[in-house]
Design a protein around this motif. Structure first.
Motif, PDB file in Angstrom:
ATOM      1  N   VAL A 129      45.359  45.622  69.630  1.00  0.00           N
ATOM      2  CA  VAL A 129      45.503  45.581  68.180  1.00  0.00           C
ATOM      3  C   VAL A 129      44.260  46.091  67.462  1.00  0.00           C
ATOM      4  O   VAL A 129      44.334  46.997  66.632  1.00  0.00           O
ATOM      5  N   ASP A 130      43.087  45.548  67.782  1.00  0.00           N
ATOM      6  CA  ASP A 130      41.919  45.743  66.927  1.00  0.00           C
ATOM      7  C   ASP A 130      40.695  46.397  67.572  1.00  0.00           C
ATOM      8  O   ASP A 130      39.716  46.645  66.876  1.00  0.00           O
ATOM      9  N   PHE A 131      40.711  46.663  68.861  1.00  0.00           N
ATOM     10  CA  PHE A 131      39.529  47.283  69.448  1.00  0.00           C
ATOM     11  C   PHE A 131      39.403  48.724  68.961  1.00  0.00           C
ATOM     12  O   PHE A 131      40.375  49.485  68.956  1.00  0.00           O
ATOM     13  N   ILE A 132      38.193  49.084  68.521  1.00  0.00           N
ATOM     14  CA  ILE A 132      37.922  50.457  68.060  1.00  0.00           C
ATOM     15  C   ILE A 132      37.637  51.318  69.285  1.00  0.00           C
ATOM     16  O   ILE A 132      36.603  51.145  69.942  1.00  0.00           O
ATOM     17  N   TRP A 133      38.521  52.246  69.574  1.00  0.00           N
ATOM     18  CA  TRP A 133      38.369  53.099  70.752  1.00  0.00           C
ATOM     19  C   TRP A 133      37.496  54.303  70.416  1.00  0.00           C
ATOM     20  O   TRP A 133      37.895  55.158  69.627  1.00  0.00           O
ATOM     21  N   PRO A 134      36.275  54.375  70.974  1.00  0.00           N
ATOM     22  CA  PRO A 134      35.350  55.462  70.628  1.00  0.00           C
ATOM     23  C   PRO A 134      35.821  56.808  71.176  1.00  0.00           C
ATOM     24  O   PRO A 134      36.529  56.869  72.189  1.00  0.00           O
ATOM     25  N   THR A 135      35.402  57.859  70.513  1.00  0.00           N
ATOM     26  CA  THR A 135      35.778  59.195  70.969  1.00  0.00           C
ATOM     27  C   THR A 135      35.208  59.480  72.354  1.00  0.00           C
ATOM     28  O   THR A 135      35.802  60.235  73.127  1.00  0.00           O
ATOM     29  N   ALA A 136      34.081  58.855  72.676  1.00  0.00           N
ATOM     30  CA  ALA A 136      33.483  59.064  74.001  1.00  0.00           C
ATOM     31  C   ALA A 136      34.394  58.556  75.109  1.00  0.00           C
ATOM     32  O   ALA A 136      34.287  58.978  76.262  1.00  0.00           O
ATOM     33  N   TRP A 137      35.308  57.649  74.767  1.00  0.00           N
ATOM     34  CA  TRP A 137      36.262  57.114  75.736  1.00  0.00           C
ATOM     35  C   TRP A 137      37.639  57.756  75.599  1.00  0.00           C
ATOM     36  O   TRP A 137      38.611  57.287  76.172  1.00  0.00           O
ATOM     37  N   ASP A 141      37.898  56.682  67.373  1.00  0.00           N
ATOM     38  CA  ASP A 141      37.070  55.780  66.573  1.00  0.00           C
ATOM     39  C   ASP A 141      37.916  54.933  65.620  1.00  0.00           C
ATOM     40  O   ASP A 141      37.453  54.536  64.544  1.00  0.00           O
ATOM     41  N   CYS A 142      39.132  54.647  66.014  1.00  0.00           N
ATOM     42  CA  CYS A 142      40.047  53.813  65.242  1.00  0.00           C
ATOM     43  C   CYS A 142      40.728  52.814  66.175  1.00  0.00           C
ATOM     44  O   CYS A 142      40.814  53.044  67.381  1.00  0.00           O
ATOM     45  N   GLU A 144      44.362  50.645  67.066  1.00  0.00           N
ATOM     46  CA  GLU A 144      45.778  50.973  66.949  1.00  0.00           C
ATOM     47  C   GLU A 144      46.362  50.453  65.636  1.00  0.00           C
ATOM     48  O   GLU A 144      47.256  51.075  65.058  1.00  0.00           O
ATOM     49  N   ARG A 145      45.864  49.326  65.165  1.00  0.00           N
ATOM     50  CA  ARG A 145      46.329  48.835  63.865  1.00  0.00           C
ATOM     51  C   ARG A 145      45.959  49.829  62.769  1.00  0.00           C
ATOM     52  O   ARG A 145      46.778  50.133  61.892  1.00  0.00           O
ATOM     53  N   GLN A 146      44.726  50.348  62.793  1.00  0.00           N
ATOM     54  CA  GLN A 146      44.322  51.349  61.804  1.00  0.00           C
ATOM     55  C   GLN A 146      45.171  52.603  61.909  1.00  0.00           C
ATOM     56  O   GLN A 146      45.554  53.205  60.894  1.00  0.00           O
ATOM     57  N   ASN A 147      45.488  53.003  63.145  1.00  0.00           N
ATOM     58  CA  ASN A 147      46.354  54.168  63.325  1.00  0.00           C
ATOM     59  C   ASN A 147      47.735  53.933  62.707  1.00  0.00           C
ATOM     60  O   ASN A 147      48.303  54.810  62.061  1.00  0.00           O
ATOM     61  N   TYR A 148      48.268  52.730  62.925  1.00  0.00           N
ATOM     62  CA  TYR A 148      49.616  52.424  62.446  1.00  0.00           C
ATOM     63  C   TYR A 148      49.681  52.475  60.922  1.00  0.00           C
ATOM     64  O   TYR A 148      50.636  53.021  60.344  1.00  0.00           O
ATOM     65  N   HIS A 149      48.677  51.897  60.260  1.00  0.00           N
ATOM     66  CA  HIS A 149      48.690  51.815  58.806  1.00  0.00           C
ATOM     67  C   HIS A 149      47.997  52.995  58.138  1.00  0.00           C
ATOM     68  O   HIS A 149      48.025  53.102  56.903  1.00  0.00           O
ATOM     69  N   GLY A 150      47.376  53.883  58.911  1.00  0.00           N
ATOM     70  CA  GLY A 150      46.688  55.034  58.338  1.00  0.00           C
ATOM     71  C   GLY A 150      45.395  54.681  57.647  1.00  0.00           C
ATOM     72  O   GLY A 150      44.939  55.423  56.761  1.00  0.00           O
ATOM     73  N   ASP A 151      44.793  53.545  58.019  1.00  0.00           N
ATOM     74  CA  ASP A 151      43.535  53.141  57.388  1.00  0.00           C
ATOM     75  C   ASP A 151      42.460  54.192  57.633  1.00  0.00           C
ATOM     76  O   ASP A 151      42.214  54.598  58.760  1.00  0.00           O
ATOM     77  N   GLY A 152      41.778  54.603  56.556  1.00  0.00           N
ATOM     78  CA  GLY A 152      40.682  55.561  56.679  1.00  0.00           C
ATOM     79  C   GLY A 152      41.106  56.888  57.264  1.00  0.00           C
ATOM     80  O   GLY A 152      40.288  57.578  57.864  1.00  0.00           O
ATOM     81  N   CYS A 154      43.095  57.309  59.749  1.00  0.00           N
ATOM     82  CA  CYS A 154      43.327  57.201  61.193  1.00  0.00           C
ATOM     83  C   CYS A 154      44.776  57.534  61.530  1.00  0.00           C
ATOM     84  O   CYS A 154      45.704  57.184  60.799  1.00  0.00           O
ATOM     85  N   SER A 155      44.954  58.199  62.648  1.00  0.00           N
ATOM     86  CA  SER A 155      46.287  58.548  63.119  1.00  0.00           C
ATOM     87  C   SER A 155      46.221  58.727  64.622  1.00  0.00           C
ATOM     88  O   SER A 155      45.400  59.496  65.120  1.00  0.00           O
ATOM     89  N   GLY A 156      47.063  58.035  65.351  1.00  0.00           N
ATOM     90  CA  GLY A 156      47.036  58.150  66.799  1.00  0.00           C
ATOM     91  C   GLY A 156      47.972  57.149  67.428  1.00  0.00           C
ATOM     92  O   GLY A 156      48.932  56.676  66.805  1.00  0.00           O
ATOM     93  N   ILE A 157      47.706  56.786  68.672  1.00  0.00           N
ATOM     94  CA  ILE A 157      48.576  55.900  69.440  1.00  0.00           C
ATOM     95  C   ILE A 157      48.732  54.540  68.763  1.00  0.00           C
ATOM     96  O   ILE A 157      47.768  53.991  68.231  1.00  0.00           O
ATOM     97  N   THR A 158      49.942  54.005  68.761  1.00  0.00           N
ATOM     98  CA  THR A 158      50.220  52.700  68.156  1.00  0.00           C
ATOM     99  C   THR A 158      51.144  51.841  69.012  1.00  0.00           C
ATOM    100  O   THR A 158      51.467  50.720  68.622  1.00  0.00           O
TER     101      THR A 158
END
Length: 237
Positions: A129-137, A141-142, A144-152, A154-158
């Motif tokens: 839900v809330d772990f920020i996945w860094p680009t290095a991994w 840098d978002c 999944e919750r941020q991706n789902y709601h488009g916070d900042g 963000c767009s990606g796996i949900t």
């Protein structure tokens, strides 16, 4: 016909369940933690916001999660087959394996490379839900919750987030090995194409007859404060 939101690579590596291996890595404490985290996040992560920010948005019929030993039977037996040197592939036979362990119906699945409890991430459920996945991994840098709601932006796996929040799912069972991480199976599984994980509205306003009680915003099978039993596992108070 069931169509999932996201199709992941499947593997026929596992086709038989060995129930005697099912409880090899899990403990009652870990099972209770997994249930507690799922229900906590289902209560406070419905809308946008960071970790532990309680949203003002509520769902009309989000069910309270219970632990299912038959799902653990599937999850632990499968994760036991994954060596540390191999990438994780989802269990294509999980629904049939669930039937072999005594369950029924379609089974969802999520995987996390770490443990079900973790000091850095809070464990698998919190990470989905809330772990920020860094680009290095390989992330964005978002969360999944941020991706789902488009916070900042963000767009990606949900798909992990939506399975944790899928309102009609009410059973979870997980397996863990230090080599392969944590896999959790869900029943009934979620992530159907074209469907939202929950319906926004007054909490508990549309609870099904199977879960008629309202327990702090979640539809429950038992009155508030009662201990939930399922498949021989008693949640810790």
């Amino acid at each position: 016909m069931r169509i999932l939101l996201m199709v992941l690579m499947l593997s026929p590596l596992f086709s038989a369940v060995v129930p005697s291996d099912a409880r090899a890595q899990m403990t009652d404490e870990t099972r209770a933690f997994i249930v507690s985290e799922h229900n906590r996040l289902r209560r406070d992560a419905i809308g946008p916001g960071g970790p532990d920010v309680v949203s003002t948005v509520t769902a009309t019929a989000m069910l309270e999660i219970e632990y299912d030993m038959a799902l653990e039977c599937v999850a632990q037996a499968y994760i036991n087959t994954i060596p540390s040197s191999s990438p994780f592939t989802h269990n294509a036979n999980r629904t049939a394996d669930y039937a072999a362990c005594g369950g029924s119906g379609y089974v969802g699945e999520s995987w996390y490379s770490g443990g079900p409890q973790d000091h850095a991430t809070g464990g698998a459920t919190r990470a989905w839900v809330d772990f920020i996945w860094p680009t290095a991994w390989g992330g964005n840098d978002c969360s999944e919750r941020q991706n789902y709601h488009g916070d900042g932006g963000c767009s990606g796996i949900t798909s992990h987030y939506t399975q944790v929040l899928w309102s009609s799912t009410y059973k979870v069972g997980c397996g863990y090995t230090p080599a392969a991480g944590t896999v959790c199976n869900y029943s009934p599984g979620g992530n159907y194409l074209g469907q939202s994980p929950f319906t926004i509205g007054e909490a508990c306003s549309a609870c099904p007859t199977s879960h008629p009680f309202c327990n702090d915003g979640l539809c429950s099978a038992v009155p508030s404060g009662d201990t939930i039993f399922f498949n021989g596992f008693e949640l810790l108070p």
